[in-house]
Design a protein around this motif. Structure first.
Motif, PDB file in Angstrom:
ATOM      1  N   ALA A 102       0.831  -1.203   0.000  1.00  0.00           N
ATOM      2  CA  ALA A 102       0.000   0.000   0.000  1.00  0.00           C
ATOM      3  C   ALA A 102       0.867   1.255   0.000  1.00  0.00           C
ATOM      4  CB  ALA A 102      -0.912   0.009   1.216  1.00  0.00           C
ATOM      5  N   VAL A 103       0.433   2.264  -0.759  1.00  0.00           N
ATOM      6  CA  VAL A 103       1.037   3.602  -0.722  1.00  0.00           C
ATOM      7  C   VAL A 103       0.103   4.512   0.072  1.00  0.00           C
ATOM      8  CG1 VAL A 103       1.879   5.561  -2.069  1.00  0.00           C
ATOM      9  CG2 VAL A 103       2.169   3.217  -2.945  1.00  0.00           C
ATOM     10  N   TRP A 104      -1.071   4.772  -0.471  1.00  0.00           N
ATOM     11  CA  TRP A 104      -2.145   5.469   0.246  1.00  0.00           C
ATOM     12  C   TRP A 104      -3.377   4.592   0.174  1.00  0.00           C
ATOM     13  CZ3 TRP A 104       0.009   8.719  -3.865  1.00  0.00           C
ATOM     14  CH2 TRP A 104       1.060   9.543  -3.416  1.00  0.00           C
ATOM     15  N   GLY A 105      -4.021   4.374   1.318  1.00  0.00           N
ATOM     16  CA  GLY A 105      -5.178   3.495   1.335  1.00  0.00           C
ATOM     17  C   GLY A 105      -4.760   2.054   1.551  1.00  0.00           C
ATOM     18  N   ASN A 106      -5.434   1.138   0.848  1.00  0.00           N
ATOM     19  CA  ASN A 106      -5.244  -0.299   1.046  1.00  0.00           C
ATOM     20  C   ASN A 106      -4.347  -0.908  -0.018  1.00  0.00           C
ATOM     21  OD1 ASN A 106      -7.157  -0.278   3.215  1.00  0.00           O
ATOM     22  ND2 ASN A 106      -8.818  -0.267   1.695  1.00  0.00           N
ATOM     23  N   ASP A 107      -3.973  -2.172   0.195  1.00  0.00           N
ATOM     24  CA  ASP A 107      -3.285  -2.915  -0.852  1.00  0.00           C
ATOM     25  C   ASP A 107      -4.308  -3.742  -1.636  1.00  0.00           C
ATOM     26  OD1 ASP A 107      -3.693  -5.461   0.465  1.00  0.00           O
ATOM     27  OD2 ASP A 107      -1.975  -5.019   1.764  1.00  0.00           O
ATOM     28  N   PHE A 108      -3.826  -4.522  -2.580  1.00  0.00           N
ATOM     29  CA  PHE A 108      -4.631  -5.312  -3.510  1.00  0.00           C
ATOM     30  C   PHE A 108      -5.532  -6.319  -2.799  1.00  0.00           C
ATOM     31  CE2 PHE A 108      -4.536  -8.958  -6.679  1.00  0.00           C
ATOM     32  CZ  PHE A 108      -5.133  -8.313  -7.753  1.00  0.00           C
ATOM     33  N   SER A 109      -5.082  -6.804  -1.634  1.00  0.00           N
ATOM     34  CA  SER A 109      -5.758  -7.926  -0.988  1.00  0.00           C
ATOM     35  C   SER A 109      -7.050  -7.546  -0.290  1.00  0.00           C
ATOM     36  CB  SER A 109      -4.817  -8.582   0.028  1.00  0.00           C
ATOM     37  OG  SER A 109      -4.544  -7.701   1.104  1.00  0.00           O
ATOM     38  N   VAL A 110      -7.325  -6.225  -0.127  1.00  0.00           N
ATOM     39  CA  VAL A 110      -8.535  -5.798   0.582  1.00  0.00           C
ATOM     40  C   VAL A 110      -9.702  -5.830  -0.399  1.00  0.00           C
ATOM     41  CG1 VAL A 110      -9.638  -3.931   1.862  1.00  0.00           C
ATOM     42  CG2 VAL A 110      -7.200  -4.394   2.182  1.00  0.00           C
ATOM     43  N   VAL A 111     -10.622  -6.749  -0.177  1.00  0.00           N
ATOM     44  CA  VAL A 111     -11.740  -6.970  -1.099  1.00  0.00           C
ATOM     45  C   VAL A 111     -13.057  -6.946  -0.337  1.00  0.00           C
ATOM     46  CG1 VAL A 111     -10.343  -8.278  -2.732  1.00  0.00           C
ATOM     47  CG2 VAL A 111     -11.527  -9.481  -0.876  1.00  0.00           C
ATOM     48  N   GLY A 112     -14.165  -7.033  -1.078  1.00  0.00           N
ATOM     49  CA  GLY A 112     -15.486  -7.045  -0.461  1.00  0.00           C
ATOM     50  C   GLY A 112     -15.864  -8.436   0.022  1.00  0.00           C
ATOM     51  N   PRO A 113     -16.702  -8.533   1.041  1.00  0.00           N
ATOM     52  CA  PRO A 113     -17.119  -9.839   1.560  1.00  0.00           C
ATOM     53  C   PRO A 113     -18.088 -10.576   0.635  1.00  0.00           C
ATOM     54  CG  PRO A 113     -18.239  -8.071   2.746  1.00  0.00           C
ATOM     55  CD  PRO A 113     -17.234  -7.410   1.853  1.00  0.00           C
ATOM     56  N   THR A 114     -18.844  -9.823  -0.166  1.00  0.00           N
ATOM     57  CA  THR A 114     -19.747 -10.428  -1.142  1.00  0.00           C
ATOM     58  C   THR A 114     -19.586  -9.694  -2.470  1.00  0.00           C
ATOM     59  OG1 THR A 114     -21.675  -8.987  -0.772  1.00  0.00           O
ATOM     60  CG2 THR A 114     -21.405 -10.886   0.705  1.00  0.00           C
ATOM     61  N   GLU A 115     -20.259 -10.188  -3.479  1.00  0.00           N
ATOM     62  CA  GLU A 115     -20.134  -9.639  -4.833  1.00  0.00           C
ATOM     63  C   GLU A 115     -20.440  -8.152  -4.898  1.00  0.00           C
ATOM     64  OE1 GLU A 115     -22.098 -10.355  -9.282  1.00  0.00           O
ATOM     65  OE2 GLU A 115     -22.564 -11.713  -7.616  1.00  0.00           O
ATOM     66  N   ASN A 116     -21.421  -7.698  -4.119  1.00  0.00           N
ATOM     67  CA  ASN A 116     -21.874  -6.308  -4.219  1.00  0.00           C
ATOM     68  C   ASN A 116     -21.740  -5.518  -2.921  1.00  0.00           C
ATOM     69  OD1 ASN A 116     -22.801  -6.339  -7.027  1.00  0.00           O
ATOM     70  ND2 ASN A 116     -24.350  -7.791  -6.285  1.00  0.00           N
ATOM     71  N   THR A 117     -20.929  -5.990  -2.005  1.00  0.00           N
ATOM     72  CA  THR A 117     -20.657  -5.216  -0.785  1.00  0.00           C
ATOM     73  C   THR A 117     -19.163  -4.931  -0.712  1.00  0.00           C
ATOM     74  OG1 THR A 117     -20.473  -7.240   0.531  1.00  0.00           O
ATOM     75  CG2 THR A 117     -22.617  -6.127   0.503  1.00  0.00           C
ATOM     76  N   TYR A 118     -18.820  -3.802  -0.109  1.00  0.00           N
ATOM     77  CA  TYR A 118     -17.462  -3.297  -0.205  1.00  0.00           C
ATOM     78  C   TYR A 118     -16.830  -3.140   1.171  1.00  0.00           C
ATOM     79  CZ  TYR A 118     -19.695  -2.207  -4.615  1.00  0.00           C
ATOM     80  OH  TYR A 118     -20.400  -2.316  -5.773  1.00  0.00           O
ATOM     81  N   PRO A 119     -15.504  -3.177   1.223  1.00  0.00           N
ATOM     82  CA  PRO A 119     -14.827  -2.950   2.497  1.00  0.00           C
ATOM     83  C   PRO A 119     -14.933  -1.484   2.908  1.00  0.00           C
ATOM     84  CG  PRO A 119     -13.227  -3.055   0.719  1.00  0.00           C
ATOM     85  CD  PRO A 119     -14.558  -3.394   0.117  1.00  0.00           C
ATOM     86  N   GLU A 120     -14.436  -1.167   4.090  1.00  0.00           N
ATOM     87  CA  GLU A 120     -14.466   0.205   4.576  1.00  0.00           C
ATOM     88  C   GLU A 120     -13.608   1.102   3.692  1.00  0.00           C
ATOM     89  OE1 GLU A 120     -13.372   2.674   8.699  1.00  0.00           O
ATOM     90  OE2 GLU A 120     -13.340   0.474   8.636  1.00  0.00           O
TER      91      GLU A 120
END
Length: 369
Positions: A204-222
């Protein structure tokens, strides 16, 4: 003079005056039309990308329809590559839809520059800088897929062996979020003959890295608190010298970040060396290789820059990291542009320094990518 002759003379005089006035009016109209035409030509004069960033002799351009436009001096394509302006000046626009004809064997479309010379990390003294803002990432995509809603804006690519990528700079923003993340990847140069087990490690530089994903198809992480918004400028600097890659990222209102990576000596020569992030993200899909001890030593490398759209329409069942299942409208580019299913990146400044040791990279452009 009799009355009849006097009347004829008067009519001749009136007609002559009419012709003279009409001629003047016509001349004036022609002059105005000419002036209007010149003015319109001046107003509509195309500003080409090389007038904004004068470095295009060092690159060849791949367009979002998979075609190779070559060296892009005095060139534009209104669907993929052109200039625009705002209150901060002129920008070069790189635009790529979610779906369409791709370059080589890639699943992803790109409008991207590829350096025409390659250099070797051990003897390199090469540098790429850029100031840019991401204006759009795909409106659709499976939130569980790490590549959804992302675009790569700069790379180092190998031209040899497996043609892997020691550097990819990403921007990613989930729908509904104001701020997105900037992160960079190192892809291992896989040991042995089987490159299917290669993987990326994300920082990560600013924010998250690649591995931060949503728990379901249409819901998103913080949403990341220290992220970068669409339309917010940031800059990167890539320097490779004597085998060491140095990265610098800067943006007004954000902490400047620097990173260093050795491209000649691997950190990942045994399974125990592999980071937990990679084990969680890539091992489940069979990408569990190790890297050759000398990493990218002996490999010809080159820079890339532009909009390499990471969101595609391929089913996530194929690959849960790279296949987004996004809307592509069957490859209809204009429909994708209308409903936000594309990646668009504007570059304001960029520069490249090519070392004396760099050699032709022409052969790369006939290979797959």
């Amino acid at each position: 003079m009799n009355k009849h002759n006097s009347t004829v003379a008067s009519l001749v005089l009136i007609f002559g005056v009419f012709l003279m006035l009409n001629g003047c009016k016509k001349t004036t109209k022609e002059s105005n039309d000419a002036a209007s035409s010149i003015s319109k030509e001046e107003i509509q004069k195309t500003i080409y990308a090389d007038e904004v960033i004068p470095f295009f002799d060092d690159w060849k351009l791949i367009l979002g329809d998979g075609s190779n436009a070559g060296i892009a001096n005095n060139f534009e394509h209104k669907d993929f590559f052109y200039t625009t302006n705002d209150d901060k000046g002129n920008w070069v626009v790189f635009k790529a839809p979610n779906g369409g004809d791709t370059h080589g064997t890639s699943n992803n479309t790109r409008t991207e520059l590829a350096q025409v010379k390659k250099w070797y990390p051990a003897t390199a003294d090469d540098k790429l800088t850029a100031t840019l803002k991401v204006m759009n990432v795909s409106a659709t995509g499976d939130a569980r897929v790490a590549a959804s809603h992302a675009v790569v804006v700069g790379q180092i690519h190998s031209a040899d062996e497996f043609e892997n990528e020691p550097l990819k700079i990403f921007y990613k923003k989930f729908p509904g979020h104001t701020r997105g993340s900037v992160f960079w990847h190192y892809e291992i140069n896989t040991a042995g003959d089987d490159n299917s087990r290669r993987w990326d490690y994300s920082t990560a530089v600013w924010g998250n890295d690649f591995s931060v994903v949503g728990p379901t198809e249409n819901t998103y992480p913080e949403e990341p608190k220290d992220g970068i918004a669409l339309g917010e400028e940031f800059s990167y600097e890539i320097v490779v010298k004597d085998g060491i890659m140095n990265l610098k990222f800067s943006s007004e209102g954000h902490e400047t970040k620097t990173f260093t990576k050795n491209l000649l000596v691997s950190e990942y020569t045994t399974t125990d060396d592999i980071p937990q992030q990679t084990k969680d993200l890539f091992f489940p899909i069979g990408q569990d290789g190790v890297e050759r001890k000398n990493a990218y030593a002996g490999e010809g490398c080159f820079f890339k820059l532009g909009s390499y759209n990471q969101t595609n329409g391929k089913s996530p069942e194929v690959n849960k990291n790279w296949c987004s299942g996004a809307e592509t409208h069957g490859g209809d580019i204009q429909k994708q542009y209308q409903d936000g299913n594309y990646a668009e990146v504007w570059f304001k400044k960029a520069s490249i320094h090519v070392s004396d040791a760099a050699v032709s990279n022409e052969g790369y452009f006939t290979k797959n990518d």
